[in-house]
Write a protein that holds these residues in place. Structure first.
Motif, PDB file in Angstrom:
ATOM      1  N   TYR A  54       4.152  -1.584   0.060  1.00 22.46           N
ATOM      2  CA  TYR A  54       5.290  -0.735   0.412  1.00 22.46           C
ATOM      3  C   TYR A  54       6.452  -1.640   0.791  1.00 22.46           C
ATOM      4  O   TYR A  54       6.270  -2.806   1.152  1.00 22.46           O
ATOM      5  N   GLU A  55       7.650  -1.119   0.677  1.00 22.67           N
ATOM      6  CA  GLU A  55       8.840  -1.941   0.912  1.00 22.67           C
ATOM      7  C   GLU A  55       8.913  -2.392   2.361  1.00 22.67           C
ATOM      8  O   GLU A  55       8.716  -1.593   3.286  1.00 22.67           O
ATOM      9  N   ALA A  56       9.203  -3.676   2.551  1.00 26.90           N
ATOM     10  CA  ALA A  56       9.314  -4.220   3.907  1.00 26.90           C
ATOM     11  C   ALA A  56      10.470  -3.585   4.658  1.00 26.90           C
ATOM     12  O   ALA A  56      10.467  -3.549   5.894  1.00 26.90           O
ATOM     13  N   ALA A  57      11.460  -3.062   3.920  1.00 20.94           N
ATOM     14  CA  ALA A  57      12.603  -2.425   4.588  1.00 20.94           C
ATOM     15  C   ALA A  57      12.155  -1.263   5.461  1.00 20.94           C
ATOM     16  O   ALA A  57      12.808  -0.925   6.445  1.00 20.94           O
ATOM     17  N   ALA A  58      11.006  -0.664   5.103  1.00 27.01           N
ATOM     18  CA  ALA A  58      10.505   0.450   5.908  1.00 27.01           C
ATOM     19  C   ALA A  58      10.111   0.005   7.301  1.00 27.01           C
ATOM     20  O   ALA A  58      10.029   0.816   8.228  1.00 27.01           O
ATOM     21  N   ALA A  59       9.862  -1.289   7.468  1.00 22.02           N
ATOM     22  CA  ALA A  59       9.464  -1.806   8.775  1.00 22.02           C
ATOM     23  C   ALA A  59      10.631  -1.904   9.738  1.00 22.02           C
ATOM     24  O   ALA A  59      10.452  -2.206  10.912  1.00 22.02           O
ATOM     25  N   SER A  60      11.846  -1.682   9.261  1.00 20.70           N
ATOM     26  CA  SER A  60      12.997  -1.778  10.174  1.00 20.70           C
ATOM     27  C   SER A  60      13.865  -0.526  10.119  1.00 20.70           C
ATOM     28  O   SER A  60      15.030  -0.555  10.467  1.00 20.70           O
ATOM     29  N   GLU A  61      13.294   0.584   9.666  1.00 18.93           N
ATOM     30  CA  GLU A  61      14.068   1.820   9.591  1.00 18.93           C
ATOM     31  C   GLU A  61      14.389   2.370  10.961  1.00 18.93           C
ATOM     32  O   GLU A  61      15.420   2.966  11.182  1.00 18.93           O
ATOM     33  N   GLU A  62      13.485   2.197  11.909  1.00 16.86           N
ATOM     34  CA  GLU A  62      13.698   2.709  13.259  1.00 16.86           C
ATOM     35  C   GLU A  62      13.915   1.520  14.186  1.00 16.86           C
ATOM     36  O   GLU A  62      13.007   0.735  14.409  1.00 16.86           O
TER      37      GLU A  62
END
Length: 689
Positions: free
Chosen positions: A73-81
């Motif tokens: 899954y995209e690492a960008a999801a780890a910094s959405e919140e």
């Protein structure tokens, strides 16, 4: 290896350099890789639930085809919140820690609270460190943050700021694309511990994050006892930080404390099912896969039984009663055979469906309002008139005559006001929020300082005609605001108090959200990526391009003309000094009677239209740009075409009485949030056929 497992043959620095836990695409997108057994994946997820979490299945592991599978899954999801750590966070991307919590507050906001030039200099070094860190210049960032903490030739440094130590810890902890020689786990642990202690009293959620980072640094050194202790402190500092339970379980299972580990893992999975995937891809948990699977199966069945019981309780069906059709679709997708993620998805869908507001607008018809008005009347009276004066030899001669005189009397007037009630409720019928809208029948009036007691910006008088519209009888309360926005920004908390501490931009977003919830067409087209060329405010850092569709049936802010016409009592006006009375205390909350705070809405007398608090309590945002009046005749004016400030009307709990008159005007930066400014909403009125 998806998650690092401490062992003498592979250091954490080598693990980061090896980068087996990520996959970088040709377009530069970084994906996090999770590797697990096929049977664990089948228990936890199916195709639909993987799509829900934006997970993609990769090729199976080459040395054991069919038994192991890789997801990414995209690492960008780890910094959405950025406030709380999401379940998708991966510790190989620990640079995200520098952007979470209150780490990204603007330098200008931070230095306002400082006492000395030395502290300001230290924060300037901190800002340079943040900028260098964002440019991936880790050595420069480390040098600047060391100056912030320990000082340089110009400053003694500042050792009491938790943000400095937090950023220092992030640099030493490292990430997949950092400089290997900046990694120092011992120093990272020490820095995070210091950050956690310094932020504990004022920023407990940031303290929890720092304790958690310290635990990871300790684990990667093989210090299980310290890692467990730090993770426990993280849990205690912020019970909502689910990652703390997950890492605590990881450390416990590594130490052989299987029962305790499983208990904490289930705590994490029960709150966010994504943690089941993280555990399935973690080397420490993979060593105890049978026990983890058994407990996940048990949790799945518990979730199913709990959910089934909850559905029956929520719909509260009597014996023999049919399940409503709109509910059948949610239940039909829910069975005991579904995967853990799918059951959790159904549970979320039900929870969302259950609280999804159902909107009703009821025409209440004519409502009578008794209103006392001071009126001038001509009344007869009898008066004694002397015809002949008394003398020494005769009596006075007189007679009684009838005369007329003009006097002021309080007269009760009964108005018929047509009103509507807009209601948002659960599908079970429980009311979430409701408010009345009053029909303000269109008319013509003089807008401005009709009594010649106002300010210069209330002149010259304008002849204005407005069409009919619906206006909320009360200010928007915190209950109604929270219904649409799902948060309460108010300083003075209370569901029946007016919402405040909201900007003009917040207000138009609220109007659109409430319109969508009610099934209306939103009035405002908002483009946040485009700056409004008509906004000439130099301090407005948003300048969203906002257009209003004046034909839409949704909620909107009143125009300034609509607001003043309603405040005067519309066509029923008695030309009072305040909205509904000559006496301020009858109708308004002001600085001399409010106790310096907002008050529950509709506690004072209404005006002639049945509208409350148009004088006082909180100022009310209007649509218009602020400017001086022009001498012209206007029909449904929307205000100047451009400006720097938006109009506010009505005065507040903090103001003197001159602002509470119907003609009184105010202005404010559209981005301004104050405890004295709220809003009232209107809707277009369509004459029934």
């Amino acid at each position: 290896m998806s998650y690092y497992v401490f062992e003498p043959t592979l250091s954490y620095q080598e693990y980061l350099q090896k980068r087996d836990f990520i996959r970088i695409e040709e377009d530069g997108i970084v994906n996090i890789v999770l590797e697990m057994s096929r049977r664990m994946l089948d228990l936890i997820a199916d195709e639909n639930s993987l799509k829900l979490h934006r997970l993609t299945i990769l090729a199976p592991k080459s040395d054991a085809p069919g038994q192991y599978v890789q997801l990414c899954y995209e690492a960008a999801a780890a910094s959405e919140e950025l406030q709380d750590m999401p379940a998708s966070f991966h510790w190989g991307l620990a640079d995200r820690l520098a952007r979470m919590g209150h780490m990204n507050e603007k330098l200008g906001d931070l230095v306002q609270k400082l006492d000395s030039p030395e502290q300001i200099l230290a924060f300037n070094h901190f800002q340079k460190a943040r900028e260098a860190f964002d440019r991936r210049e880790f050595h420069v960032a480390l040098d600047e943050i060391d100056k912030a903490v320990y000082g340089d030739q110009a400053s003694a440094g500042f050792r009491s700021e938790w943000r400095f130590f937090h950023l220092q810890g992030v640099i030493h902890l490292g990430c997949y694309d950092c400089c290997p020689d900046t990694i120092d786990l011992k120093k990272a642990e020490e820095s995070f511990v210091q950050a956690a202690k310094l932020s504990q009293a004022t920023f407990p959620s940031n303290s929890s994050l720092a304790w958690l980072a310290a635990s990871w640094a300790a684990y990667c050194q093989g210090h299980l006892l310290e890692a467990t202790g730090y993770a426990q402190k993280s849990v205690e500092s912020n019970l909502r930080q689910i990652e703390s339970y997950f890492l605590l379980a990881k450390y416990q299972v590594a130490a052989g404390l299987i029962d305790e580990a499983i208990q904490n893992l289930m705590q994490a999975v029960n709150r966010d099912t994504f943690y089941a995937l993280k555990a399935a891809a973690d080397g420490d948990f993979q060593a105890h896969e049978e026990q983890v699977m058994a407990n996940l199966v048990r949790l799945k069945h518990e979730k199913y039984e709990t959910f089934k019981t909850r559905i029956l309780a929520d719909i509260n069906l009597s014996e023999g009663q049919q399940i409503p059709k709109e509910i059948e679709g949610v239940i039909a997708r829910f069975s005991q055979e579904r995967s853990l993620l799918e059951i959790s998805k159904s549970e979320r869908e039900w929870n969302e469906f259950k609280v999804r507001p159902v909107f009703h607008s009821k025409d209440l018809g004519a409502t009578t309002i008794d209103h006392e008005s001071l009126v001038k009347i001509v009344e007869p009276y009898r008066e004694k008139v002397v015809v002949k004066e008394a003398t020494l030899f005769r009596k006075e001669e007189s007679k009684i005559i009838t005369k007329n005189r003009t006097v002021e009397r309080l007269k009760k007037i009964r108005y018929d006001i047509r009103s509507f009630r807009d209601m948002f409720m659960f599908f079970t019928g429980k009311v979430l929020a409701e408010f009345d809208l009053v029909l303000v029948e269109g008319g013509k009036f003089q807008m401005g300082d009709v009594n010649s007691i106002g300010r210069i910006d209330e002149k010259p008088l304008q002849e204005v005609t407005v069409s009919s519209y619906l206006m909320s009888a009360i200010l928007v309360t915190q209950k109604v605001w929270n219904l649409a926005m799902d948060f309460n920004p108010s300083n003075f908390q209370g569901y029946e108090l007016p919402v405040e501490h909201i900007s003009w931009y917040d207000s138009i977003e609220f109007c659109n959200r409430l319109s969508l919830m009610a099934g209306f067409r939103p009035c405002y087209a908002i483009d946040k990526n485009k700056q409004d060329p008509l906004n000439i405010n130099k301090t407005d850092n948003l300048k969203w391009a906002v257009e209003c569709d004046w034909t839409a049936d949704g909620y909107r802010l009143p125009t300034e003309a609509e607001w003043e016409f309603a405040a005067r009592g519309g066509n029923n006006t008695n030309f009072y000094r305040f909205s509904g009375s000559e006496t301020a205390n009858q109708v308004c909350w002001h600085k001399d009677n409010s106790g310096y705070k907002t008050q529950i809405v509709a506690q004072k007398k209404s005006n002639e239209l049945g509208l409350y608090d148009l004088s006082g309590n909180v100022w009310e945002w209007c649509w218009d740009w602020y400017d001086r009046y022009q001498v012209k005749e206007l029909t449904d004016p929307h205000g100047p075409v451009s400006g720097s400030y938006r109009v506010i009307r009505g005065g507040s709990w903090a103001d003197n009485l001159n602002y509470h008159r119907p003609a009184g005007r105010g202005k404010e930066n559209p981005t301004g949030r104050y405890t004295s400014i709220g809003l009232r909403i209107v809707r277009n009125y369509v004459q029934p056929q």
